[in-house]
Design a protein around this motif. Sequence first.
Motif, short mmCIF file in Angstrom:
data_model
loop_
_atom_site.label_atom_id
_atom_site.label_comp_id
_atom_site.label_asym_id
_atom_site.label_seq_id
_atom_site.Cartn_x
_atom_site.Cartn_y
_atom_site.Cartn_z
N THR A 140 3.82 0.43 1.39
CA THR A 140 5.23 0.27 1.77
C THR A 140 5.46 0.80 3.18
O THR A 140 4.94 1.86 3.54
N PHE A 141 6.23 0.04 3.96
CA PHE A 141 6.62 0.46 5.30
C PHE A 141 8.14 0.66 5.32
O PHE A 141 8.89 -0.23 4.90
N ILE A 142 8.56 1.81 5.82
CA ILE A 142 9.98 2.12 5.97
C ILE A 142 10.18 2.70 7.37
O ILE A 142 9.47 3.64 7.76
N THR A 143 11.13 2.14 8.12
CA THR A 143 11.33 2.63 9.49
C THR A 143 11.84 4.06 9.48
O THR A 143 12.65 4.45 8.63
N GLU A 144 11.36 4.84 10.44
CA GLU A 144 11.73 6.26 10.52
C GLU A 144 13.24 6.41 10.71
O GLU A 144 13.85 7.33 10.17
N SER A 145 13.86 5.50 11.46
CA SER A 145 15.30 5.61 11.73
C SER A 145 16.13 5.46 10.46
O SER A 145 17.23 6.01 10.37
N ASN A 146 15.62 4.74 9.47
CA ASN A 146 16.34 4.56 8.20
C ASN A 146 16.17 5.75 7.26
O ASN A 146 17.00 5.95 6.36
N ALA A 147 15.10 6.53 7.45
CA ALA A 147 14.83 7.64 6.52
C ALA A 147 14.12 8.77 7.24
O ALA A 147 12.97 9.08 6.95
N PRO A 148 14.79 9.43 8.21
CA PRO A 148 14.16 10.52 8.94
C PRO A 148 13.71 11.65 8.01
O PRO A 148 14.44 12.05 7.11
N GLY A 149 12.48 12.12 8.22
CA GLY A 149 11.96 13.21 7.39
C GLY A 149 11.48 12.77 6.02
O GLY A 149 11.27 13.60 5.13
N LEU A 150 11.27 11.48 5.82
CA LEU A 150 10.89 10.96 4.50
C LEU A 150 9.60 11.58 3.97
O LEU A 150 9.46 11.79 2.76
N LEU A 151 8.67 11.90 4.86
CA LEU A 151 7.38 12.43 4.41
C LEU A 151 7.51 13.80 3.75
O LEU A 151 6.58 14.27 3.09
N LYS A 152 8.65 14.46 3.91
CA LYS A 152 8.88 15.75 3.26
C LYS A 152 9.31 15.59 1.81
O LYS A 152 9.34 16.57 1.05
N GLU A 153 9.67 14.37 1.43
CA GLU A 153 10.13 14.10 0.06
C GLU A 153 8.93 13.95 -0.88
O GLU A 153 7.79 13.74 -0.45
#
Length: 234
Positions: A140-153
């Motif tokens: 899955t690819f999700i743009t950083e601008s749509n979900a900043p800090g997603l990798l912390k979830e």
Amino acid sequence: MAKEEVRKHFRLAELLREEISDLPPHDPFPGERALAERYGTSRVTIRQALALLQDDGQIYTVHGAGSFVAPPRMMKQMKLMSFTEEMKQRGFEAITQLLSATLVNPEDDITDEFIVVSEPSYRIERLRIAGQEPLSLEVTFITESNAPGLLKEDLTKSLYKILAFKYGQEITSADEHLTPMVLNGAESKLLKVPEGTAALRIQRTGYNVRGEDVERSLAIRQGSRWDFKYSVRN
């Protein structure tokens, strides 16, 4: 074809179904020659009976390797839902194994040919499991601008729920493109099936209520484990 010949391969198919019911999923199933000798009938009749079993999703064939017992199929209706929701609807608890999660940039060498990264995006690769069996390999690819800090979830949880509740990015519609394929060595190892097994490649672009694309994903699912149900109207 004579009526007796038709009845013969239908009766044989019923006998083979009983034999299959005692075998575990992905167990090798005897070939035409062995079955013809066992039941004292022609290979044409055997071939017709096996075709019925394959049409019913009870066996599957891997080119060069033979036939195998197919696990029960999951029915996927053409309704937008996450893998977690699909499995819950069928009485299974979905388990996710996170394989990798990284931030990629447009200048990076992205090997997933279906995606074009035009801005920094998260690339998340996961193995989806239900009933103690790996059923889907997903990138899955999700743009950083749509979900900043997603990798912390916690990315072993439903991405759709994280996007909706954490970032206000509820996916309300999607375009999907289904393509048949056969699994290579790495894919078959992860999905625990023989190399060359038939599979479905599902490319999805998910959109929010404003019609903006939020996610682009590729799911590889065992072909013997899925049916797709949909309605066609004019």
